[in-house]
Design a protein around this motif. Structure first.
Motif, short mmCIF file in Angstrom:
data_model
loop_
_atom_site.label_atom_id
_atom_site.label_comp_id
_atom_site.label_asym_id
_atom_site.label_seq_id
_atom_site.Cartn_x
_atom_site.Cartn_y
_atom_site.Cartn_z
N ALA A 1 0.83 -1.20 0.00
CA ALA A 1 0.00 0.00 0.00
C ALA A 1 0.87 1.26 0.00
N GLU A 2 2.01 1.18 0.70
CA GLU A 2 2.90 2.34 0.74
C GLU A 2 3.54 2.57 -0.63
N VAL A 3 3.87 1.46 -1.29
CA VAL A 3 4.49 1.56 -2.61
C VAL A 3 3.50 2.20 -3.59
N THR A 4 2.26 1.71 -3.61
CA THR A 4 1.31 2.26 -4.59
C THR A 4 0.91 3.68 -4.22
N ALA A 5 0.88 3.99 -2.91
CA ALA A 5 0.57 5.37 -2.51
C ALA A 5 1.63 6.32 -3.08
N ASN A 6 2.88 5.91 -3.02
CA ASN A 6 3.95 6.74 -3.59
C ASN A 6 3.88 6.78 -5.11
N LEU A 7 3.63 5.62 -5.73
CA LEU A 7 3.59 5.60 -7.20
C LEU A 7 2.43 6.43 -7.73
N GLY A 8 1.39 6.62 -6.91
CA GLY A 8 0.27 7.48 -7.31
C GLY A 8 0.67 8.93 -7.50
N THR A 9 1.86 9.30 -7.03
CA THR A 9 2.27 10.71 -7.12
C THR A 9 3.30 10.97 -8.21
N VAL A 10 3.78 9.92 -8.87
CA VAL A 10 4.87 10.13 -9.83
C VAL A 10 4.31 10.24 -11.25
N PRO A 11 5.09 10.78 -12.18
CA PRO A 11 4.57 10.96 -13.54
C PRO A 11 4.12 9.63 -14.15
N ASP A 12 3.04 9.75 -14.91
CA ASP A 12 2.45 8.63 -15.63
C ASP A 12 3.47 7.77 -16.39
N GLU A 13 4.41 8.44 -17.07
CA GLU A 13 5.38 7.69 -17.91
C GLU A 13 6.20 6.73 -17.06
N ASP A 14 6.51 7.14 -15.82
CA ASP A 14 7.33 6.27 -14.99
C ASP A 14 6.55 5.03 -14.57
N VAL A 15 5.26 5.21 -14.20
CA VAL A 15 4.46 4.04 -13.82
C VAL A 15 4.27 3.14 -15.04
N GLN A 16 4.05 3.78 -16.20
CA GLN A 16 3.91 3.02 -17.45
C GLN A 16 5.17 2.19 -17.72
N ALA A 17 6.32 2.81 -17.51
CA ALA A 17 7.58 2.11 -17.77
C ALA A 17 7.74 0.93 -16.81
N ILE A 18 7.41 1.14 -15.53
CA ILE A 18 7.50 0.06 -14.54
C ILE A 18 6.57 -1.08 -14.95
N ALA A 19 5.34 -0.72 -15.34
CA ALA A 19 4.35 -1.74 -15.73
C ALA A 19 4.83 -2.52 -16.95
N THR A 20 5.41 -1.81 -17.91
CA THR A 20 5.92 -2.47 -19.12
C THR A 20 7.00 -3.49 -18.77
N TYR A 21 7.91 -3.06 -17.90
CA TYR A 21 9.01 -3.96 -17.53
C TYR A 21 8.48 -5.16 -16.74
N VAL A 22 7.60 -4.91 -15.75
CA VAL A 22 7.11 -6.03 -14.94
C VAL A 22 6.32 -7.01 -15.82
N ALA A 23 5.52 -6.47 -16.76
CA ALA A 23 4.78 -7.36 -17.66
C ALA A 23 5.74 -8.22 -18.46
N SER A 24 6.89 -7.64 -18.83
CA SER A 24 7.85 -8.43 -19.61
C SER A 24 8.55 -9.48 -18.75
N VAL A 25 8.78 -9.17 -17.46
CA VAL A 25 9.34 -10.18 -16.55
C VAL A 25 8.35 -11.34 -16.39
N MET A 26 7.06 -11.00 -16.30
CA MET A 26 6.05 -12.06 -16.17
C MET A 26 5.93 -12.87 -17.47
N GLY A 27 6.14 -12.20 -18.57
CA GLY A 27 5.99 -12.86 -19.87
C GLY A 27 4.52 -13.02 -20.21
#
Ligand code: HEC
Ligand code: HEC
Ligand code: HEC
Length: 467
Positions: free
Chosen positions: A271-297
């Motif tokens: 919850a603390e992680v997502t609370a912080n990510l809620g404040t950062v620019p969209d592109e950064d969350v998008q980039a994190i999501a892209t990378y994690v999706a690629s780790v999951m395959g």
């Protein structure tokens, strides 16, 4: 005579070894400076540092409950003892006010403090080492413009020899690789930005990667699932236990808001992680999501088909809206028969989890829940005992806690019912003991506003203009 000689030789070898180790372990002091004037930092750099501090969760670890931001003193329980976070406000005596930029960069890159002492890896420098000098400079500018707070961190509670910082040099020799993130040319800039943030500042692996007996993350098992503060941090690789496979869009929404219609809510340390990510620019969350999706395959065809089927059941929330699928108001489950767990579920849970209610009270269908499908029952036990309190002033998910209502035996019966009904995974073991253990810990749920505002880093504009 002969024995004495052997002993002497052994002693000499040990001394040379020790001397070599001390020489290897030795880090020099970096001279103290007068605290820099806050006005000397560029406003844009400070703003950039605010975003990076949110990405690095510096506030979560460096602020004690009800304590001042970044003043340290949070107890971090480890299997070896308790380590306290330190004061990273620019207070000259108890904080890092006398640290030069070079001393700060060395701490992030090598886990060494200004005076040359090795730092405990409870400070995730095994990840922060990947941060670039430029980003470290922005973080330094941000921290040095916070309000200085006089606060001494409590002494760590560690047994000998772990309380001797020199031994950390041995730990580092075994497990620590320093150096900034290297761009992977096989991938595009967005993927690389995501990898940089996830492996570096975001230190996602410090919770989501299993650790060895000496507390180091297992190489080759990155994101295979770990543990954090009594919560399971699920696998984020191909072995993700999520019943509906994640994709980059769902990850982005979950990471930025702490909730997704097909996956549920982010609880506990996440919850603390997502609370912080809620404040950062969209592109950064998008980039994190892209990378994690690629780790999951990409999911296997079977996993995809299974997920699609789950989403067709009535009462599933639609992402981005309060609406449920297909307009069908589902009827809460009624238990017939004598199964105690089924009766409890029908009476206490079903009206929120099966009736197609919107948020804040409408919980997800529990066959979508990773908590019910995960390898360990800690997370559902935490949620059921302590509930999900409302985040102040907004429509965030709300669930009552059942610690005063259900005893350990009833909890175990309920969990067995949930596991057999909402999952096809093997049974959890020793449930009654596990519930009793978690109850003893009596941990409070932390719930942050889903938009991140409740624990956003302190106002990124300069606060510290008093000196
Ligand atoms: C998971 C918890 C955690 C997070 C997240 C974290 N820290 Fe820390 N940090 C610690 C602990 C614990 C220590 C103390 C280590 C020790 O005493 O050896 C520490 C120490 C430090 C120190 C050394 C201070 C000193 O006086 O020796 C600096 C600098 C620091 N952290 C900066 C940061 C920054 C910047 C961030 C965010 C990018 C951050 N930390 C995020 C736990 C954390
Ligand atoms: C007042 C409505 C309400 C009641 C009653 C309720 N819940 Fe919940 N529950 C929620 C909401 C809202 C959430 C958060 C959204 C989500 O994740 O489903 C939630 C979340 C959960 C989760 C986490 C799901 C996930 O993976 O995100 C579990 C497990 C759970 N509830 C189990 C139960 C059980 C078991 C009971 C009965 C003992 C119960 N709930 C009673 C509303 C309720
Ligand atoms: C301090 C520990 C911690 C850190 C750091 C952390 N997580 Fe988590 N994460 C957890 C825990 C615990 C859960 C499970 C709780 C829950 O169900 O919400 C979780 C859940 C998740 C989930 C949901 C998985 C699922 O299948 O339900 C995703 C996705 C996730 N984390 C991604 C990340 C990413 C990306 C980062 C880094 C930016 C990160 N986490 C950093 C502890 C952490």
């Amino acid at each position: 005579m002969k024995l004495a000689r052997v002993v002497a030789i052994v002693v000499v070898i040990v001394l040379i070894g020790l001397g070599g180790f001390v020489a290897f372990a030795w880090r020099s002091e970096i001279a103290a400076i007068d605290p820099p004037q806050p006005q000397s930092f560029d406003a844009a750099l400070v703003q950039k540092g605010a975003t990076l501090a949110a990405l690095g969760n510096c506030n979560s670890c460096h602020s004690a409950p009800a304590g001042k931001s970044f003043a340290g003193g949070l107890a971090l329980p480890t299997p070896f003892g308790t380590i306290y976070s330190t004061n990273i406000t620019p207070d000259p005596d108890t904080g890092i006010g006398r640290w030069s930029e070079a001393a700060f960069i060395r701490a992030m890159r090598e886990g060494v403090d200004r005076e040359g002492n090795h730092l405990y890896p409870a400070f995730p420098y095994d990840h922060f080492t990947k941060v670039t000098d430029d980003d470290d400079k922005a973080l330094y500018a941000y921290l040095m413009t916070r309000t200085p707070v006089r606060a001494e961190a409590p002494a760590n509670d560690l047994p000998f020899p772990l309380n001797v910082r020199l031994v950390l040099a041995g730990w580092k020799a075994l497990f620590f690789e320093s150096g900034p993130y290297a761009i992977d040319r096989a991938h595009d800039p967005q993927w690389n930005r995501g990898a940089y943030l996830v492996q570096g500042l975001g230190h996602c692996g410090s919770c989501h990667t299993p650790r060895n007996a000496l507390g180091a993350e297992e190489r080759g098992q990155e994101f295979a699932g770990g543990e954090a503060e009594g919560w399971t941090a699920y696998a984020l690789d191909a072995s993700s236990p999520a019943p509906v496979p994640w994709d980059a869009d769902a990850l982005k929404a979950y990471l930025a808001s702490g909730w997704h219609a097909h996956h549920g809510v982010a609880r506990g340390p996440m919850a603390e992680v997502t609370a912080n990510l809620g404040t950062v620019p969209d592109e950064d969350v998008q980039a994190i999501a892209t990378y994690v999706a690629s780790v999951m395959g990409p999911p296997s065809d079977a996993a995809k088909a299974r997920g699609d089927k789950l989403l067709q059941q009535p009462g599933v929330h639609q992402p981005g809206t309060d609406a449920q699928t297909a307009g069908t108001q589902t009827i809460p489950v009624k238990a017939d028969g004598q199964d105690q767990g089924a009766l409890i579920y029908a009476g206490a849970c079903s009206s929120c989890h099966d009736a197609g209610r919107p948020l804040p009270y409408g919980g997800i269908k529990l066959n979508l829940s990773t908590a019910v499908n995960g390898p360990d029952p800690s997370n559902p036990i935490n949620v059921i005992l302590y509930g999900l309190p409302a985040a102040e002033g907004q429509k965030s998910p709300v669930m009552p806690g059942f610690q005063g209502v259900l005893n350990d035996g009833q909890m175990a019966a309920l969990l067995i019912y949930m596991r057999t009904t909402f999952s096809d995974k093997p049974a959890w073991k020793d449930l009654e003991d596990k519930v009793a253990d978690i109850r003893k810990g009596d941990r409070e749920m932390t719930v942050h506003a889903a938009d991140g505002t409740s624990s956003a880093p302190a106002n990124p504009t300069r606060q510290n203009t008093s000196w």
